[in-house]
Motif scaffolding. Structure first.
Motif, PDB file in Angstrom:
ATOM      1  N   VAL A 412       1.336   0.853 -17.111  1.00 18.40           N
ATOM      2  CA  VAL A 412       1.955   1.925 -17.884  1.00 18.40           C
ATOM      3  C   VAL A 412       1.837   3.232 -17.106  1.00 18.40           C
ATOM      4  CG1 VAL A 412       1.480   0.814 -20.093  1.00 18.40           C
ATOM      5  CG2 VAL A 412      -0.206   2.393 -19.119  1.00 18.40           C
ATOM      6  N   VAL A 413       2.537   4.243 -17.597  1.00 18.01           N
ATOM      7  CA  VAL A 413       2.428   5.557 -16.981  1.00 18.01           C
ATOM      8  C   VAL A 413       0.979   6.027 -17.100  1.00 18.01           C
ATOM      9  CG1 VAL A 413       3.166   7.961 -17.068  1.00 18.01           C
ATOM     10  CG2 VAL A 413       4.819   6.134 -17.502  1.00 18.01           C
ATOM     11  N   ARG A 441       9.121  -4.947 -21.802  1.00 17.07           N
ATOM     12  CA  ARG A 441       9.920  -3.929 -21.120  1.00 17.07           C
ATOM     13  C   ARG A 441      11.013  -3.396 -22.049  1.00 17.07           C
ATOM     14  NH1 ARG A 441       8.496  -3.377 -16.019  1.00 17.07           N
ATOM     15  NH2 ARG A 441       7.407  -5.098 -14.973  1.00 17.07           N
ATOM     16  N   ASP A 444      14.808   0.875 -20.475  1.00 17.68           N
ATOM     17  CA  ASP A 444      14.663   1.542 -19.180  1.00 17.68           C
ATOM     18  C   ASP A 444      13.776   0.763 -18.216  1.00 17.68           C
ATOM     19  OD1 ASP A 444      16.237   3.711 -20.025  1.00 17.68           O
ATOM     20  OD2 ASP A 444      14.496   4.635 -21.010  1.00 17.68           O
ATOM     21  N   ARG A 445      13.415  -0.493 -18.589  1.00 18.25           N
ATOM     22  CA  ARG A 445      12.575  -1.381 -17.779  1.00 18.25           C
ATOM     23  C   ARG A 445      11.150  -0.883 -17.635  1.00 18.25           C
ATOM     24  NH1 ARG A 445      13.939  -5.769 -18.473  1.00 18.25           N
ATOM     25  NH2 ARG A 445      12.952  -6.556 -16.580  1.00 18.25           N
ATOM     26  N   ARG A 446      10.750   0.022 -18.506  1.00 18.50           N
ATOM     27  CA  ARG A 446       9.347   0.451 -18.522  1.00 18.50           C
ATOM     28  C   ARG A 446       8.558  -0.494 -19.420  1.00 18.50           C
ATOM     29  NH1 ARG A 446       9.977   6.634 -20.267  1.00 18.50           N
ATOM     30  NH2 ARG A 446      11.263   5.515 -21.789  1.00 18.50           N
ATOM     31  N   GLU A 447       7.346  -0.808 -18.999  1.00 16.29           N
ATOM     32  CA  GLU A 447       6.530  -1.730 -19.779  1.00 16.29           C
ATOM     33  C   GLU A 447       5.797  -0.982 -20.886  1.00 16.29           C
ATOM     34  OE1 GLU A 447       4.276  -5.859 -18.662  1.00 16.29           O
ATOM     35  OE2 GLU A 447       3.882  -4.134 -17.400  1.00 16.29           O
ATOM     36  N   ARG A 448       5.884  -1.526 -22.082  1.00 13.45           N
ATOM     37  CA  ARG A 448       5.241  -0.926 -23.255  1.00 13.45           C
ATOM     38  C   ARG A 448       4.210  -1.885 -23.823  1.00 13.45           C
ATOM     39  NH1 ARG A 448       6.627   4.472 -23.186  1.00 13.45           N
ATOM     40  NH2 ARG A 448       8.885   4.740 -23.097  1.00 13.45           N
TER      41      ARG A 448
END
Length: 513
Positions: A412-413, A441, A444-448
């Motif tokens: 994650v960020v 994901r 936006d293809r960011r993993e949550r």
């Protein structure tokens, strides 16, 4: 004893010799049926001759499709006795996935539980095999028990060599090319170091598939002259009733199944005092729930950490199960004799005590390699070390603690979220029975971070409260983007939380939103 000198003393020959010492005692109990040690031993020798009579011989693959049956174990022993490699199919896979495995391992004979005949017909339609042998009369294939009855029960010399492949165990397989983990006959004897015979009567309850760890522990029980009690499936009420009725001494459960026992209303009125060893493992456990199990069952819990690729790795003994030491309950214990461990970073450098890295193992029990996947074998097995894919650390006292699977760790960020750490926190809440954390994901293809939670019935707990707990204890980086409440976690055929299924369900929900 009239048997000829054996080429190599496999686990099969050792267990058959152990069964000969007391042929009248019960080796198996299943659905009210009792199979004595002498009957089981004779069946193995008869089956081995029947298999050879069908043209099945050393170096070929026998695949088993079965639920829990004494005859399934006999078929495995018979195939291994004549030097065949054995592959056991997990029942939870689709017919297409099972057929792909049957084809991939070059199955010479498919041995089928009559209760699985319909599925076997689907598999062989997709992946024809030279011989279909059934453990009883059906319209499908040839009755192996009838064939065996026509052969001698005299001891038969083992044809296996130490370097021959004994088993091919698959992991994954729901998509893509499944990984077949090859273990040799030499490696198969290492289980006794994990679970050595004891000079006391052992009564082992098997309530999970014999194709997984329960089958290995059943072998240890037979080698110790004990009795294996078979249930077809895991049902907490049936397990508790069987423990009391059959005075079970040994039980193996994956943590999610152990929690179901703890939560079952029959537990309070069940006599579990016969239990001497309750083995658990196979996936991460909650220290809070393990402490509860110690208070309920007493000092009988034993955690075993191992992998098909690496064999047995470590053990957390009953003496280490101190409810007042959650840090100790969080660990996987100390290394088994003959096992070396190195904690390594992404560059392959060894890390000091306390630092997190990949757990790498070297021992006599590591796999020979992946079946027909040399590139993957070279990636995982390097210079004699198995790279387990587990993240963990060693403390100053030599206790090994696992923090996540590399593939499950959520990026994650701001850093990494260790799913086991978050699951431990969620499950420590008094109104939460179980939890599973996984990454999903977004568009936006960011993993949550997502969490599936099994609440205490009628608790009224909500996601906002749990997210607040996470923020306070672990920080905003660990806070789930979504908390889903479920009546029960879906489990794989082996009894582990099915995070692949949970992830797919969450992705579908996001796509529909």
């Amino acid at each position: 004893m009239s048997t000829e000198a054996q080429i190599f003393p496999t686990y099969v020959t050792e267990n058959l010799d152990a069964l000969e010492r007391d042929p009248g005692h019960d080796a198996f109990l299943h659905q009210g049926r009792r199979v004595t040690a002498g009957e089981f031993r004779a069946l193995v020798y008869r089956m081995a001759r029947a298999l050879r009579d069908q043209g099945i011989d050393r170096g070929q693959t026998v695949t088993l499709l079965s639920r829990n049956l004494p005859e399934t174990v006999a078929a495995r022993y018979a195939a291994n006795l004549i030097g065949c490699r054995v592959n056991e199919l997990y029942g939870g896979l689709s017919a297409e996935s099972q057929a792909a495995i049957v084809r991939d391992v070059e199955t010479r004979a498919l041995i089928v539980d009559p209760r699985c005949a319909e599925r076997a017909a689907e598999i062989t339609e997709l992946a024809p095999v030279p011989a279909v042998l059934v453990l009883g009369p059906t319209q499908l294939g040839t009755d192996l028990l009838e064939l065996a009855a026509g052969h001698s029960a005299e001891p038969l010399r083992s044809l296996a060599r130490a370097e021959d492949v004994c088993t091919i165990r698959h992991t994954g397989g729901t998509t893509g090319h499944p990984k077949g983990i090859c273990s040799t006959f030499g490696q198969s004897r290492g289980l006794r170091a994990m679970h050595p015979p004891e000079p006391v009567e052992r009564r082992q309850l098997v309530c999970t598939t014999l194709a997984h760890a329960a089958g290995l522990l059943a072998d240890a029980t037979l080698g110790a002259g004990g009795t294996v009690v078979l249930l077809d499936d895991f049902d907490p009420a049936a397990v508790l009733a069987t423990v009391e009725r059959e005075r079970i001494t040994d039980l193996f459960l994956l943590p999610p199944l152990l929690y179901q026992l703890l939560d079952h209303p029959d537990l309070a009125r069940t006599d579990t005092s016969s239990l001497r060893t309750l083995v658990y493992g196979g996936c991460q456990s909650s220290p809070a729930r393990i402490a509860e199990a110690v208070r309920v069952f007493g000092p009988v819990l034993l955690q075993i950490y191992g992998q098909n690729e690496a064999g047995g790795i470590s053990v957390l003994t009953p003496a280490d199960h101190d409810p007042g030491r959650p840090d100790r309950l969080r660990s996987a214990g100390k290394l088994l004799p003959g096992v070396e461990v190195a904690i390594r970073d992404e560059r392959g450098r060894d890390l000091p005590a306390g630092e997190h890295g990949e757990v790498c193992i070297r021992s006599a029990g590591i796999m020979k390699g992946y079946w027909k996947q040399p590139e993957l074998t070279a990636e995982v097995l390097r210079d004699g070390w198995v790279h387990t894919g587990d993240l963990g650390f060693l403390d100053a006292e030599g206790y090994l603690t696992l923090v996540d699977r590399l593939k499950d760790m959520i990026v994650v960020v701001g850093g990494h979220v260790y799913t086991s750490e978050l699951e431990e926190l969620l499950t420590s809440h008094p109104q939460v029975r179980q939890s599973a954390v996984f990454g999903v994901r977004d568009a936006d293809r960011r993993e949550r971070v997502h969490a599936a939670v099994v609440p205490e019935p009628g608790s009224g707990i909500d996601g906002q409260l749990l997210c607040g707990l996470v923020r306070a204890e672990l920080g905003a980086m660990y806070e789930p983007a979504a908390v889903t409440f479920v009546d029960a976690l879906p489990l794989t055929d082996a009894g582990k939380p099915d995070k692949k299924l949970l992830r797919r369900q969450a992705e579908r929900a996001l796509g529909a939103a």
